[in-house]
Design a protein around this motif. Structure first.
Motif, PDB file in Angstrom:
ATOM      1  N   LEU A   1       0.828  -1.207   0.000  1.00 41.03           N
ATOM      2  CA  LEU A   1       0.000   0.000   0.000  1.00 41.03           C
ATOM      3  C   LEU A   1       0.863   1.258   0.000  1.00 41.03           C
ATOM      4  O   LEU A   1       0.545   2.240  -0.682  1.00 41.03           O
ATOM      5  N   ALA A   2       1.963   1.231   0.742  1.00 47.64           N
ATOM      6  CA  ALA A   2       2.863   2.383   0.767  1.00 47.64           C
ATOM      7  C   ALA A   2       3.478   2.624  -0.610  1.00 47.64           C
ATOM      8  O   ALA A   2       3.586   3.767  -1.069  1.00 47.64           O
ATOM      9  N   VAL A   3       3.865   1.555  -1.288  1.00 52.01           N
ATOM     10  CA  VAL A   3       4.453   1.675  -2.627  1.00 52.01           C
ATOM     11  C   VAL A   3       3.428   2.216  -3.613  1.00 52.01           C
ATOM     12  O   VAL A   3       3.761   3.031  -4.499  1.00 52.01           O
ATOM     13  N   GLN A   4       2.163   1.796  -3.478  1.00 53.53           N
ATOM     14  CA  GLN A   4       1.136   2.222  -4.436  1.00 53.53           C
ATOM     15  C   GLN A   4       0.904   3.732  -4.386  1.00 53.53           C
ATOM     16  O   GLN A   4       0.498   4.341  -5.382  1.00 53.53           O
ATOM     17  N   LEU A   5       1.128   4.334  -3.228  1.00 55.60           N
ATOM     18  CA  LEU A   5       0.923   5.774  -3.100  1.00 55.60           C
ATOM     19  C   LEU A   5       1.961   6.579  -3.875  1.00 55.60           C
ATOM     20  O   LEU A   5       1.732   7.744  -4.212  1.00 55.60           O
ATOM     21  N   ARG A   6       3.103   5.950  -4.179  1.00 55.25           N
ATOM     22  CA  ARG A   6       4.189   6.651  -4.856  1.00 55.25           C
ATOM     23  C   ARG A   6       4.457   6.155  -6.270  1.00 55.25           C
ATOM     24  O   ARG A   6       5.121   6.838  -7.052  1.00 55.25           O
ATOM     25  N   ALA A   7       3.978   4.969  -6.599  1.00 53.37           N
ATOM     26  CA  ALA A   7       4.284   4.379  -7.904  1.00 53.37           C
ATOM     27  C   ALA A   7       3.637   5.185  -9.030  1.00 53.37           C
ATOM     28  O   ALA A   7       2.471   5.561  -8.940  1.00 53.37           O
ATOM     29  N   PRO A   8       4.381   5.474 -10.115  1.00 49.68           N
ATOM     30  CA  PRO A   8       3.804   6.236 -11.235  1.00 49.68           C
ATOM     31  C   PRO A   8       2.736   5.456 -11.984  1.00 49.68           C
ATOM     32  O   PRO A   8       1.819   6.036 -12.556  1.00 49.68           O
ATOM     33  N   ALA A   9       2.836   4.125 -11.991  1.00 55.38           N
ATOM     34  CA  ALA A   9       1.828   3.273 -12.642  1.00 55.38           C
ATOM     35  C   ALA A   9       1.519   2.122 -11.687  1.00 55.38           C
ATOM     36  O   ALA A   9       2.009   1.015 -11.851  1.00 55.38           O
ATOM     37  N   PRO A  10       0.714   2.383 -10.655  1.00 54.75           N
ATOM     38  CA  PRO A  10       0.512   1.393  -9.598  1.00 54.75           C
ATOM     39  C   PRO A  10      -0.227   0.146 -10.070  1.00 54.75           C
ATOM     40  O   PRO A  10      -1.004   0.194 -11.024  1.00 54.75           O
ATOM     41  N   THR A  11       0.037  -0.959  -9.385  1.00 59.39           N
ATOM     42  CA  THR A  11      -0.700  -2.192  -9.642  1.00 59.39           C
ATOM     43  C   THR A  11      -2.151  -2.039  -9.218  1.00 59.39           C
ATOM     44  O   THR A  11      -3.058  -2.590  -9.852  1.00 59.39           O
ATOM     45  N   LEU A  12      -2.387  -1.308  -8.151  1.00 65.31           N
ATOM     46  CA  LEU A  12      -3.744  -1.009  -7.686  1.00 65.31           C
ATOM     47  C   LEU A  12      -3.852   0.489  -7.450  1.00 65.31           C
ATOM     48  O   LEU A  12      -3.165   1.040  -6.582  1.00 65.31           O
ATOM     49  N   GLU A  13      -4.684   1.145  -8.237  1.00 67.00           N
ATOM     50  CA  GLU A  13      -4.881   2.589  -8.102  1.00 67.00           C
ATOM     51  C   GLU A  13      -5.811   2.841  -6.918  1.00 67.00           C
ATOM     52  O   GLU A  13      -7.028   2.650  -7.004  1.00 67.00           O
ATOM     53  N   LEU A  14      -5.224   3.261  -5.788  1.00 72.72           N
ATOM     54  CA  LEU A  14      -6.010   3.418  -4.561  1.00 72.72           C
ATOM     55  C   LEU A  14      -7.048   4.528  -4.678  1.00 72.72           C
ATOM     56  O   LEU A  14      -8.047   4.523  -3.944  1.00 72.72           O
ATOM     57  N   ARG A  15      -6.840   5.453  -5.588  1.00 71.36           N
ATOM     58  CA  ARG A  15      -7.804   6.546  -5.739  1.00 71.36           C
ATOM     59  C   ARG A  15      -9.145   6.067  -6.261  1.00 71.36           C
ATOM     60  O   ARG A  15     -10.153   6.777  -6.127  1.00 71.36           O
ATOM     61  N   MET A  16      -9.196   4.871  -6.845  1.00 70.35           N
ATOM     62  CA  MET A  16     -10.481   4.335  -7.286  1.00 70.35           C
ATOM     63  C   MET A  16     -11.441   4.177  -6.109  1.00 70.35           C
ATOM     64  O   MET A  16     -12.660   4.303  -6.265  1.00 70.35           O
ATOM     65  N   PHE A  17     -10.894   3.897  -4.919  1.00 68.22           N
ATOM     66  CA  PHE A  17     -11.743   3.709  -3.755  1.00 68.22           C
ATOM     67  C   PHE A  17     -12.295   5.027  -3.237  1.00 68.22           C
ATOM     68  O   PHE A  17     -13.125   5.036  -2.322  1.00 68.22           O
TER      69      PHE A  17
END
Length: 483
Positions: A246-262
């Protein structure tokens, strides 16, 4: 301009046939192998438990669904789907000729990876091919067919294993896999919007696979674990890996899971509905079957037959639910499905005793299945509607991951409820099952309130993502190469 005639079924296409058939192949393989476990144990496991053959497959699928779904958005649906079918079929061949349990488990891991690529591409492929009401109906038909395949799997597994031996449950995948691959080459067009592999979130993918893999393994083993230091270490590993992910997803330019969808209430409501649905369906049914066998004294065949009203009602009403969201608020449709499911669960909780005649349970079982069908397919359609087209694969991976987690959490959590309220003997088993059904009915109320509140009419667009369906020139003709 004349009004378009409302459909009851989606227009048939090569893509729909392909997705339904290949998904059915994976769903059948989830349960068909369990039927052959005694034969596998006697032949290649030296009489030891062959449960690992099922566990390794489930762990591989659970660990990879989200990653593969996100990769399909970047690398293309066609490429990932073809690779999934090829891997699944070749792994089935390896399992068919396995000389020992280690070989068989290795083949099952690879087979689970292929199955993940097949499963998570189902919704994206249908979303690319269909739009509007036709998309809803196609997703409903896909879900209903998958349910029917799961219903037939134990029967097919029993016939194959008893007639030809355990290797037949893997060998049956070979001609079907080859046929699916040939059909996929012909009918799948190049995936729209595939952006290539240059922005793949490798660190996040590895962390997620580690976290989900260990979590899935722990849930699958929850029934017989004594929570020793090893199990505690596995749980800690899963928690740390998922937190790091989850921490990595907040910084990744092309995340595996886009947390903003939630951040979309409708999307969050749909995902919570998926989770609760599997908790209720899988978790509740496990202990209901136990009541049928130990409470009512039915044979395994009799217990299985008494479960068929749930699945048959779910198949039929899944198409009805898909039809209803075409002109009614999705949250209201989904909520009414969970309400009907809750009524069925509550009536069962009140009705079951060690002396209850089986026929008295048919109507509440039908209500349970019908409610699940009405709520199930619209949830997937809503998730697709409120998501950008280039992220549909990511959404499908999230749906599959939460469904898997819901099944595991439901089995474990409701198992604790059963243990606290039940025990040995017909009456004790009945008491435990009644407690499980009562808790499940209460969770249905939570699902109703959640979906009606979060999936409101103003939060779900009437049509879907602003995109046209993929060109249909691939249906029946060779598709262009996937660049």
């Amino acid at each position: 301009m004349p009004a378009q005639k409302s459909r009851r079924l989606p227009p048939l296409s090569g893509v729909l046939v392909l997705v339904m058939a290949s998904t059915g192949l994976v769903v059948v393989d989830l349960t068909i192998v369990a039927i052959g476990l005694p034969l596998i144990s006697a032949d290649v496991a030296d009489g030891a438990s062959a449960e690992s053959v099922v566990v390794t497959y489930m762990v591989a699928m659970g660990a990879l669904t989200q990653v593969v779904g996100s990769l399909s958005d970047r690398w293309g649906r066609r490429a990932l789907f073809l690779a999934g079918i090829a891997v699944f079929t070749l792994a089935s061949l390896a399992a068919t000729v396995a000389p020992d349990l280690l070989w068989l488990n290795a083949a099952r891991v690879v087979q689970g990876a292929g199955a993940a690529a097949i499963m998570v591409n189902g919704i994206p492929l249908l979303s690319d091919r269909y739009a509007g009401e036709e998309r809803n109906l196609a997703i409903g038909a896909w879900g209903s067919f998958a349910t029917a395949a799961g219903l037939l799997a134990p029967i097919l597994g029993g016939v194959l294993a008893e007639t030809f031996g355990w290797r037949a449950v893997f060998a049956v995948n070979l001609p079907l896999g080859v046929a699916a691959w040939v059909l996929a080459v012909r009918v799948l067009p190049r995936s729209p919007g595939a952006s290539g592999a240059g922005r793949t979130d490798w660190l996040g993918s590895l962390l997620l696979m580690l976290g989900l893999g260990t979590a899935t393994l722990l849930m699958l083993r929850s029934g017989d674990t004594s929570w020793s230091g090893r199990e505690t270490a596995v749980l800690l590993t899963a928690c740390l890996a998922l937190a790091a992910f989850l921490a990595v997803q907040l910084r990744a330019p092309a995340p595996t899971l886009e947390l903003r969808m939630f951040g979309s209430p409708a999307f969050s409501g749909a995902m919570l509905a998926v989770l609760l649905s599997r908790v209720l369906t899988i978790g509740g049914s496990v202990y209901l079957v136990l009541y049928f066998s130990d409470g009512l004294g039915l044979s395994p065949t009799g217990a299985g037959l008494l479960m068929t009203p749930i699945f048959l009602a779910q198949i039929v009403m899944g198409m009805v639910g898909s039809k209803l969201i075409g002109n009614r608020p999705p949250g209201l449709v989904i909520g009414s499905g969970y309400a009907l499911k809750g009524v069925g669960l509550a009536v069962l909780a009140l009705a079951i005793t060690p002396d209850t005649p089986w026929w008295a349970l048919v109507v509440p079982l039908l209500a349970w299945g019908a409610g699940g069908g009405i709520a199930g397919a619209p949830v997937m359609a809503v998730a697709v509607r409120v998501t950008a087209p280039e992220r549909v694969g990511m959404v499908a991976g999230t749906v599959a991951t939460l469904a898997s987690l819901g099944a595991g959490v439901g089995t474990a959590a409701l198992g604790a409820v059963f243990t606290l309220n039940g025990g040995h003997g017909a009456q004790a088993v009945t008491d435990g099952a009644r407690a499980v059904l009562g808790v499940s009915a209460a969770l249905s109320v939570v699902a109703v309130l959640t979906t009606v509140t979060l999936i409101g009419p103003r939060r779900v667009p009437a049509g879907g993502p602003a995109s046209a369906p993929a060109p249909a020139e691939g249906d029946g003709e060779p598709a262009p190469a996937d660049r």
